[in-house]
Design an enzyme around this catalytic site. Structure first.
Site, PDB file in Angstrom:
ATOM      1  N   GLY A   5     -54.024   3.810  29.089  1.00 20.81           N
ATOM      2  CA  GLY A   5     -55.263   3.636  28.879  1.00 20.81           C
ATOM      3  C   GLY A   5     -56.525   2.648  28.738  1.00 20.81           C
ATOM      4  CB  CYS A   6     -57.580   2.440  25.080  1.00 23.28           C
ATOM      5  SG  CYS A   6     -58.386   4.014  24.869  1.00 23.28           S
ATOM      6  CB  THR A   7     -52.934  -0.782  26.337  1.00 21.64           C
ATOM      7  OG1 THR A   7     -52.694   0.196  25.060  1.00 21.64           O
ATOM      8  CG2 THR A   7     -52.383  -1.881  26.861  1.00 21.64           C
TER       9      THR A   7
END
Length: 105
Positions: free
Chosen positions: A44-46
């Site tokens: 998700g962060c990527t």
């Protein structure tokens, strides 16, 4: 403290991926986008970081400064930036001080 449109953002000073201090007061008068995420190089962060990367030319045209904030340290940030060619600054908040001030943790 709830973040409210029109109110001053909470002050912060954190180190970036190079160990340089970045303070909100040094960005006065600039358009600043601050986003928070839990950990470098997770799915998700990527996706979120790459979204800012993919909009980089538009954000640059609008004279926006982008700051990503997570509890990760400099080394992790540098690897994340290099792996995904991120053109913006990542700030280290290992004690989650800023994240708590902004109610992002």
């Amino acid at each position: 403290m709830a973040i409210t449109e029109g109110k001053a953002a909470p002050a912060f000073t954190l180190k970036d991926q190079h160990g340089n201090k970045v303070s909100l007061k040094d960005l006065k008068g600039q358009k600043v986008i601050v986003y928070f995420y839990p950990k470098d190089d997770t799915p998700g962060c990527t996706k979120e970081a790459c979204g800012f990367r993919d909009l980089w030319s538009e954000l640059g045209s609008a004279n926006c400064t982008v700051l990503g904030v997570s509890p990760d340290e400099q080394t992790a940030h540098q690897k994340f930036i290099n792996k995904y060619n991120l053109p913006f600054t990542l700030l280290c908040d290992p004690k989650r001080t800023m994240m708590e001030k902004y109610e992002a943790y």
